[in-house]
Design a protein around this motif. Structure first.
Motif, short mmCIF file in Angstrom:
data_model
loop_
_atom_site.label_atom_id
_atom_site.label_comp_id
_atom_site.label_asym_id
_atom_site.label_seq_id
_atom_site.Cartn_x
_atom_site.Cartn_y
_atom_site.Cartn_z
N PRO A 166 0.81 -1.20 0.00
CA PRO A 166 0.00 0.00 0.00
C PRO A 166 0.85 1.26 0.00
CG PRO A 166 -0.85 -1.59 1.58
CD PRO A 166 0.47 -2.10 1.13
N ALA A 167 0.28 2.30 -0.62
CA ALA A 167 1.05 3.52 -0.84
C ALA A 167 1.12 4.38 0.42
CB ALA A 167 0.42 4.32 -1.99
N ALA A 168 2.22 5.05 0.57
CA ALA A 168 2.39 6.04 1.63
C ALA A 168 2.88 7.32 0.98
CB ALA A 168 3.41 5.55 2.66
N PRO A 169 2.31 8.45 1.33
CA PRO A 169 1.40 8.70 2.46
C PRO A 169 -0.08 8.67 2.11
CG PRO A 169 2.10 10.78 1.57
CD PRO A 169 2.75 9.72 0.71
N THR A 170 -0.43 8.16 0.93
CA THR A 170 -1.82 8.26 0.50
C THR A 170 -2.71 7.14 1.04
OG1 THR A 170 -1.17 7.15 -1.56
CG2 THR A 170 -1.26 9.55 -1.59
N GLY A 171 -2.15 5.96 1.31
CA GLY A 171 -2.89 4.88 1.95
C GLY A 171 -3.59 3.91 1.03
N ASN A 172 -3.66 4.21 -0.26
CA ASN A 172 -4.39 3.36 -1.20
C ASN A 172 -3.54 2.20 -1.70
OD1 ASN A 172 -2.99 5.68 -2.57
ND2 ASN A 172 -3.48 4.47 -4.37
N ARG A 173 -4.18 1.18 -2.27
CA ARG A 173 -3.49 0.14 -2.99
C ARG A 173 -3.27 0.58 -4.44
NH1 ARG A 173 -3.03 -5.16 -1.50
NH2 ARG A 173 -1.50 -5.09 -3.19
N LEU A 174 -2.14 0.21 -4.98
CA LEU A 174 -1.89 0.41 -6.41
C LEU A 174 -2.55 -0.73 -7.19
CD1 LEU A 174 1.89 1.41 -6.30
CD2 LEU A 174 -0.10 2.92 -6.27
N ASP A 175 -2.87 -0.46 -8.44
CA ASP A 175 -3.46 -1.49 -9.29
C ASP A 175 -2.49 -2.65 -9.45
OD1 ASP A 175 -5.36 -2.55 -11.32
OD2 ASP A 175 -3.67 -2.15 -12.66
N ALA A 176 -2.89 -3.83 -8.97
CA ALA A 176 -1.98 -4.98 -8.95
C ALA A 176 -1.55 -5.39 -10.36
CB ALA A 176 -2.65 -6.16 -8.25
N ALA A 177 -2.48 -5.36 -11.31
CA ALA A 177 -2.13 -5.73 -12.68
C ALA A 177 -1.16 -4.72 -13.27
CB ALA A 177 -3.40 -5.82 -13.53
#
Length: 372
Positions: A166-177
């Motif tokens: 998961p991304a920091a500092p934004t908290g979201n997951r990046l697109d796995a594909a």
């Protein structure tokens, strides 16, 4: 007697310090003594205190007059057993920051460091300090992975790419594909290493360990500082191929992980129940924080799969100050690209989160009255 040479002031100092170091800003973190500390994404409970008796017994058996292992083999083997990895491909260091620096030296020095913005600041700071070329690609809308731009930046270059997911500092997951397509393209060049920083992986669904097993030029970076609750012990680890692990170990200083650190890490691995409970509570509290914040007027809450929540307010400086006055400290992020107006709050103990939400409600209400 020949007189000692005289200092000529700043000009002499400028000659002995590399330009890259002089140009780089110092790392600043301002400590606030507020009783409710929700600004560094730490575990809200002290793992050492929970394991105090076992840790004391372990420390009593250590010969502290002797150097530790050249590199912490016992902890690396224990991690490999837990994760189903080749122990020769596990590298433990005194914090993931140390591994980031080592990776830049091993794969980015004299080459390129590629990452996104905003992201964990240490990737860019180490690139600048070590004189590597730095490419920071802005995140897309809603902090999406800029896959096309990142892939285009690989051409004609060599080096290391850092992606936190998961991304920091934004908290979201990046697109796995998208991550897989980028890592595959980078590996196909034969001249790029992709490091996937999974500091917050325990709080998310899914990881990239399978990708690292399939692609030899992909490594996963993790830490004991978050879910394991050992930020004070300073332990991070890299999961990669035995060959890449060997090269990274060449850069790390010998005997740099102390016996006390290893003892703490081994104890944490022996108590997965503590980590599971901490993660479950953090997820519940993260959801509660996000839901409560979204009900307050003028606040935009961003999705998170970490142990923190990023949110946007109209007056971040004013809200931050109002929270400090009420005994709560959160982290300002509004100076970062794409994060205008943003603050970040760690999911702490339920009572700490209650104090934060009460303080936020008062700050927002008073701000609205002041505007009116």
């Amino acid at each position: 007697m020949t007189p000692a040479p005289q200092r000529t002031g700043a000009s002499m100092d400028a000659m002995v310090i590399r330009d890259e170091v002089r140009r780089a800003p110092a790392y600043h973190f301002r400590h606030h003594p507020q009783p409710v500390k929700l600004d560094q994404n730490e575990a809200p409970d002290d793992a050492g205190a929970v394991l105090a008796k076992e840790l004391a017994e372990a420390v009593a058996t250590l010969a502290l007059n002797r150097y530790p292992q050249l590199h912490p083999v016992d902890l690396e083997v224990a991690l490999a057993e837990r994760l189903g990895c080749d122990p020769d491909g596990v590298v433990v260091a005194a914090g993931s920051n140390v591994l980031i620096q080592a990776i830049v030296i091993a794969a980015g020095l004299g080459r390129t460091v590629l990452t996104v913005a905003p992201t964990f600041a240490v990737y860019a700071s180490q690139a600048r300090l070590l004189g590597a070329d730095l490419i920071e690609v802005p995140l897309g809308e809603r902090f999406a992975l800029p896959e096309e731009e990142l892939t285009a930046a690989l051409t004609g270059r060599a080096g290391v790419a850092f992606l936190a997911d998961p991304a920091a500092p934004t908290g979201n997951r990046l697109d796995a594909a998208g991550v897989e397509r980028f890592a595959t393209a980078a590996a196909a060049t034969g001249s790029w290493l992709t490091v996937l920083d999974e500091a917050y992986v325990d709080f998310a669904d899914g990881d990239h360990l399978g990708l690292a097993r399939r692609l030899k030029n992909v490594a996963v970076l993790r830490t004991f500082s978050k879910a394991a609750g050992l930020a004070g012990a300073r332990l991070g680890y890299l999961l990669t191929t035995p060959d890449l692990a060997t090269q990274v170990r060449k850069v790390l200083l010998p005997f740099s992980v102390g016996a006390l650190q290893v003892a703490a890490g081994l104890l944490a691995l022996r108590r997965p129940d503590l980590v599971e409970t901490r993660v479950r509570v953090a997820k519940d509290e993260r959801r509660r924080l996000a839901a409560a914040l979204s009900l307050l007027p003028g606040i935009e809450v961003f999705p998170s799969e970490t142990n923190f929540v990023l949110f946007r307010v109209a007056d971040p400086a004013g809200v931050h100050t109002a929270l400090l006055e009420r005994g709560v400290v959160v982290r300002r992020q509004d100076h970062l690209p794409g994060l205008a107006g943003c603050l970040r709050v760690t999911a702490g103990h339920p009572h700490e989160n209650d104090a934060f939400l009460n303080a936020m409600e008062s700050a927002v209400t008073e701000g609205a009255h002041a505007d009116g």
